[in-house]
Design a protein around this motif. Structure first.
Motif, PDB file in Angstrom:
ATOM      1  N   THR A 137      40.246 -55.373  -6.480  1.00  0.00           N
ATOM      2  CA  THR A 137      40.277 -54.051  -6.656  1.00  0.00           C
ATOM      3  C   THR A 137      38.871 -53.437  -7.381  1.00  0.00           C
ATOM      4  O   THR A 137      38.085 -54.238  -7.864  1.00  0.00           O
ATOM      5  N   ALA A 138      38.872 -52.280  -7.661  1.00  0.00           N
ATOM      6  CA  ALA A 138      37.616 -51.785  -8.276  1.00  0.00           C
ATOM      7  C   ALA A 138      37.629 -52.191  -9.859  1.00  0.00           C
ATOM      8  O   ALA A 138      36.400 -52.483 -10.142  1.00  0.00           O
ATOM      9  N   ALA A 139      38.782 -52.582 -10.407  1.00  0.00           N
ATOM     10  CA  ALA A 139      38.722 -53.237 -11.802  1.00  0.00           C
ATOM     11  C   ALA A 139      37.919 -54.610 -11.578  1.00  0.00           C
ATOM     12  O   ALA A 139      37.703 -54.967 -12.889  1.00  0.00           O
ATOM     13  N   ASP A 140      37.734 -55.370 -10.571  1.00  0.00           N
ATOM     14  CA  ASP A 140      36.967 -56.527 -10.496  1.00  0.00           C
ATOM     15  C   ASP A 140      35.593 -56.420 -10.678  1.00  0.00           C
ATOM     16  O   ASP A 140      34.733 -57.478 -10.440  1.00  0.00           O
ATOM     17  N   PHE A 141      35.019 -55.143 -10.616  1.00  0.00           N
ATOM     18  CA  PHE A 141      33.651 -54.843 -10.505  1.00  0.00           C
ATOM     19  C   PHE A 141      33.187 -54.597 -11.830  1.00  0.00           C
ATOM     20  O   PHE A 141      33.877 -53.523 -12.466  1.00  0.00           O
ATOM     21  N   GLN A 142      31.999 -54.681 -12.171  1.00  0.00           N
ATOM     22  CA  GLN A 142      31.205 -54.344 -13.448  1.00  0.00           C
ATOM     23  C   GLN A 142      29.833 -53.891 -13.175  1.00  0.00           C
ATOM     24  O   GLN A 142      29.301 -54.651 -12.664  1.00  0.00           O
ATOM     25  N   ARG A 143      29.294 -53.069 -13.888  1.00  0.00           N
ATOM     26  CA  ARG A 143      28.066 -52.659 -14.045  1.00  0.00           C
ATOM     27  C   ARG A 143      27.241 -52.909 -15.307  1.00  0.00           C
ATOM     28  O   ARG A 143      28.047 -52.733 -16.382  1.00  0.00           O
ATOM     29  N   TYR A 144      26.093 -53.457 -15.275  1.00  0.00           N
ATOM     30  CA  TYR A 144      25.524 -54.167 -16.599  1.00  0.00           C
ATOM     31  C   TYR A 144      23.968 -54.512 -16.114  1.00  0.00           C
ATOM     32  O   TYR A 144      23.657 -54.762 -15.043  1.00  0.00           O
ATOM     33  N   PRO A 145      23.330 -54.624 -17.203  1.00  0.00           N
ATOM     34  CA  PRO A 145      21.801 -54.799 -17.169  1.00  0.00           C
ATOM     35  C   PRO A 145      21.780 -56.334 -17.021  1.00  0.00           C
ATOM     36  O   PRO A 145      22.295 -57.093 -17.669  1.00  0.00           O
ATOM     37  N   VAL A 146      20.553 -56.710 -16.471  1.00  0.00           N
ATOM     38  CA  VAL A 146      20.072 -57.920 -16.280  1.00  0.00           C
ATOM     39  C   VAL A 146      18.799 -58.045 -16.243  1.00  0.00           C
ATOM     40  O   VAL A 146      18.078 -57.171 -15.592  1.00  0.00           O
ATOM     41  N   LEU A 147      18.015 -59.201 -16.755  1.00  0.00           N
ATOM     42  CA  LEU A 147      16.673 -59.662 -16.545  1.00  0.00           C
ATOM     43  C   LEU A 147      16.310 -60.718 -15.832  1.00  0.00           C
ATOM     44  O   LEU A 147      17.107 -61.911 -15.834  1.00  0.00           O
ATOM     45  N   SER A 148      15.454 -60.453 -14.651  1.00  0.00           N
ATOM     46  CA  SER A 148      15.073 -61.492 -13.820  1.00  0.00           C
ATOM     47  C   SER A 148      13.588 -61.742 -13.768  1.00  0.00           C
ATOM     48  O   SER A 148      12.841 -60.846 -14.355  1.00  0.00           O
ATOM     49  N   GLU A 149      13.414 -62.432 -12.895  1.00  0.00           N
ATOM     50  CA  GLU A 149      11.693 -62.576 -12.553  1.00  0.00           C
ATOM     51  C   GLU A 149      11.054 -61.465 -12.095  1.00  0.00           C
ATOM     52  O   GLU A 149       9.922 -61.026 -12.566  1.00  0.00           O
ATOM     53  N   GLY A 150      11.778 -60.383 -11.537  1.00  0.00           N
ATOM     54  CA  GLY A 150      11.304 -59.190 -11.023  1.00  0.00           C
ATOM     55  C   GLY A 150      11.383 -58.102 -12.333  1.00  0.00           C
ATOM     56  O   GLY A 150      11.198 -56.995 -11.795  1.00  0.00           O
ATOM     57  N   GLY A 151      11.830 -58.153 -13.308  1.00  0.00           N
ATOM     58  CA  GLY A 151      12.061 -57.186 -14.475  1.00  0.00           C
ATOM     59  C   GLY A 151      13.533 -56.941 -14.753  1.00  0.00           C
ATOM     60  O   GLY A 151      14.284 -57.716 -14.426  1.00  0.00           O
TER      61      GLY A 151
END
Length: 87
Positions: free
Chosen positions: A38-52
């Motif tokens: 369901t939509a409840a299984d998805f989350q939005r958050y910031p991540v830092l990777s090699e590309g910024g």
């Protein structure tokens, strides 16, 4: 000797909920791409990777990225001079 310890909470990541409409807008058909989720299984958050820094939307049970949008160069850090206009 009186020892007092202070516990600093440290950094934290703010996660945001994602709606079914937002998932549809980025081309995710939950019934086809993630059966049983369901939509409840998805989350939005910031991540830092090699590309910024990126704002990602991930399917939490599988950690599959469904959206990855570039964010600010310093991520969650805002400089105090950000809106300072010097002429």
């Amino acid at each position: 000797m009186n020892e007092s310890t202070s516990t600093h909470p440290g950094p934290s990541v703010t996660r945001g909920d994602v709606t079914t409409d937002e998932l549809a807008d980025i081309g995710v058909d939950i019934a086809v791409d993630f059966p049983g989720s369901t939509a409840a299984d998805f989350q939005r958050y910031p991540v830092l990777s090699e590309g910024g820094w990126f704002i990602v939307i991930k399917h939490q049970p599988s950690l599959t990225s469904v959206s990855r949008t570039p964010w600010t160069a310093l991520g969650p850090i805002e400089l105090t001079s950000k809106n300072l206009n010097i002429y």
